[in-house]
Write a protein that holds these residues in place. Structure first.
Motif: not given
Length: 511
Positions: A472-477
Motif C-alpha cells: 500500500k502506498e501509505k505503508d511505503r511512505l
C-alpha cells in the motif's frame, strides 16, 4: 434467536487437582441459548496445570490461553493464603486484560471466576436472569481453619458486614446484630444489593463500556483489587448485587477436596472427567515468534488465520502498541498458548536489541522449532503440505525460503534494488541448546535471526513467502520516512533503494 455471547475469563495459578475440578465445573455449565468463549491467563508454576488448560482448549475449542508466568509466587497453605501487593496488582492487570478483550470482541457479558470454585450447572442462566449489570454468585469460606464460613460479598469498606450509622459510630452489639442479619439474609435464596463482591462475577456489556476496571485508585488505601473495582463501579452509577440461589463451592484448602463429590452429586454433573488429548513431542512443536506494533487494520488477522493451522503456540513481543493488536492475537489464536512480552516503549530504533529480545523469549526453555514471521508475511498455501515433514526429520535444523516484496496484492517488485526473492532467507529454525547466537550489531537491518544461524544444517525450500509490507502506498511512505529518520546517512541500508521506494512506475511482476 440470537444467542447471548459470554466470555468466561480467569487468571489461573492453581494446583492441578483443583484446576481439573474447576475446568470440569465450567464444562458442566448449561449454556443453551449462549455462545461461550473462554480466556485463561496461565500464570501457573506447575506445568501439569498448563497442560490441563491445553487439553481443555482442545475439548471446548473457543479457548484462548495467554501465558503470563512471572517470578511472583503465590504462597498457598492449608491454614490460609498469602498475598502481597505485587501479586494483587498483577492479578488486577490480568483482569483488566479480560475486560478489554470482552469489549473488543463485543461480548454481552464477561464472567470473571476464580480457579478454585465449582459452579452449579445453572449458574449462568440464574445470574443472567437477575438482569443486573454486575452480579456475583455467593460462596462461603472459613477464612481460617475451624472458623465459621463467611461470604465473599460485603456491605461497606474492605469487608464489613454492617452499615455505619449516619449519625456516627455504632456499638459492637449493633455491629454483631447487623452482621448476623446480613449472614442470615444471604442464606435465604434471593438477589440482594451489596457494597462489595468478587471472584464469581457476571458483568454486563453496559458495565464494561461504562469504564469499570481493577487498577488501583490512587487516593484509596483499601487492600485488594476487588475493592477498587467495586468503589469505581458504584462511583460510575453501577449497583452491585449478589445472587444466593446456587452457591458455588470454594476449594480454599486441600481439605475442601473431600467435599467435591457431594457437591457434584447435588449438581448432577454430566461430565465426570477432563478428556486428555495426545500432544506433539517437544521436538516437533512449532512456536510462532513475532515482533508487532500497531497492527490493527492491516494484515495481522489474515496472517494469523493462515499460520494457525500449523503452529502450536506463539511468543509475541509487543513493541509498545497503542491499538488492539494483542486483542487480535487472543481472538485469532484461540486454542493455543500465547506468551506476551510488552515493551513499555518502542525499541525499534535499535533493532538488534529488539531481535535479541525476540530470540531469547522464543528459545528460552524450548527445544522445538521457531517460526519467525512479521505481521505482514505468510507462506503460500502449499506450506501446510510439507511442514510436518520439515519438523519431524532429524538432520536439518534450518529451513530457508524466498521472500517476495509485494507492491500490491497480486504483484511483486523486481528491479535493480528489489531482488529479495533471489535469495533464500531463514524463517524456520530448530532450537539447539549448543547453538550460541552471534548478532550483526547494527541498529537497523540486523536480520531477524542471529548472524551465525547458517552454522545450523540448513535446507532451501521452493515454497514462497508473500510480504505485504510494501503493498500500500501509505505503508511505503511511512517506511520511507522511518528509514530516513533512523538511518539518515544510509549507514545500514542502500540510499538508492531508500529513494526507489518513491518510484512512480516500478517494475512489477505477477505473483
Amino acid at each position: 434467536m440470537v444467542n447471548t455471547k459470554i466470555l468466561i475469563g480467569s487468571p489461573i495459578n492453581q494446583e492441578p487437582d483443583i484446576l481439573k475440578e474447576f475446568l470440569l465445573s465450567l464444562a458442566n455449565l448449561k449454556t443453551d441459548t449462549m455462545e461461550i468463549h473462554y480466556l485463561f491467563i496461565d500464570d501457573n508454576q506447575n506445568e501439569e496445570s498448563s497442560r490441563l488448560l491445553r487439553h481443555f482448549a482442545k475439548w471446548k475449542k473457543d479457548v484462548a490461553i495467554l501465558s503470563a508466568k512471572e517470578d511472583s509466587i503465590y504462597i498457598r497453605t492449608d491454614f490460609t493464603h498469602f498475598w502481597n501487593d505485587a501479586l494483587i496488582w498483577k492479578v488486577a492487570r490480568f483482569k483488566d486484560m479480560l475486560i478489554e478483550q470482552a469489549k473488543f470482541e463485543e461480548f454481552d457479558y464477561l464472567f470473571l471466576i476464580d480457579s478454585d470454585l465449582l459452579l452449579h450447572p445453572n449458574t449462568l442462566h440464574t445470574l443472567i436472569s437477575t438482569k443486573k449489570e454486575i452480579v456475583s454468585e455467593v460462596f462461603w469460606t472459613a477464612w481460617q481453619e475451624g472458623t465459621i464460613p463467611y461470604p465473599q460479598v460485603w456491605l461497606t469498606d474492605e469487608y464489613t458486614h454492617w452499615r455505619q450509622a449516619d449519625e456516627g459510630a455504632i456499638t459492637d452489639e449493633e455491629k454483631a446484630v447487623q452482621t448476623e442479619a446480613f449472614i442470615q439474609q444471604l442464606q435465604t435464596p434471593g438477589v440482594y444489593e451489596v457494597g462489595g463482591l468478587g471472584a464469581c462475577t457476571l458483568i454486563s456489556r453496559k458495565a464494561l463500556l461504562a469504564g469499570i476496571h481493577f487498577s488501583k485508585i490512587k487516593n484509596l488505601s483499601f487492600w485488594g483489587e476487588d475493592r477498587h473495582f467495586c468503589v469505581r463501579a458504584v462511583a460510575l452509577g453501577l449497583d452491585l448485587h449478589v445472587d444466593t440461589h446456587l452457591p458455588a463451592y470454594h476449594i480454599y484448602r486441600s481439605s475442601d477436596l473431600t467435599g467435591i463429590p457431594a457437591f457434584k452429586e447435588k449438581c448432577q454433573y454430566a461430565y465426570s472427567e477432563l478428556p486428555i488429548y495426545p500432544e506433539k513431542a517437544d521436538s516437533h512443536q512449532i512456536r510462532l515468534s513475532m515482533i508487532v506494533k500497531n497492527e490493527e487494520g492491516r494484515y495481522l488477522q489474515t496472517m494469523l488465520k493462515k499460520v494457525k493451522p500449523f503452529i502450536d503456540e506463539a511468543v509475541i513481543i509487543d513493541d509498545a502498541s497503542t491499538d488492539q493488536t494483542i486483542s487480535i492475537f487472543l481472538q485469532e489464536l484461540k486454542g493455543m498458548p500465547i506468551k506476551l512480552v510488552k515493551n513499555a516503549s518502542s525499541q525499534f530504533a535499535n533493532e538488534v536489541e529488539l531481535r535479541k529480545q525476540q530470540w531469547l523469549e522464543a528459545t528460552n526453555g524450548f527445544l522445538g522449532w521457531v517460526l519467525n514471521l512479521d505481521a505482514d508475511e505468510w507462506f503460500e498455501e502449499s506450506f501446510i503440505d510439507y511442514i510436518d515433514d520439515f519438523v519431524k526429520q532429524d538432520t536439518i535444523d534450518l529451513y530457508c525460503f524466498r521472500l517476495y516484496d509485494m507492491w500490491d496484492e497480486d504483484h511483486y517488485r523486481e528491479d535493480e534494488y528489489w531482488q529479495a526473492h533471489f535469495l533464500y532467507r531463514p524463517f524456520l529454525a530448530r532450537v539447539r541448546s549448543t547453538f550460541q547466537p552471534v548478532w550483526k550489531e547494527t541498529p537497523q537491518h540486523c536480520g531477524r535471526f542471529p548472524e551465525n544461524i547458517f552454522q545450523l544444517t540448513h535446507s532451501l525450500s521452493t515454497i514462497r513467502v508473500k510480504h505485504l509490507g510494501w503493498a500500500k502506498e501509505k505503508d511505503r511512505l511511512e517506511k520511507y520516512e522511518r528509514y530516513k529518520l533512523l538511518d539518515p546517512n544510509s549507514l545500514y541500508g542502500n540510499e538508492k533503494q531508500y529513494e526507489s521506494i518513491l518510484d512512480k512506475n516500478p517494475r512489477l511482476k505477477q505473483w
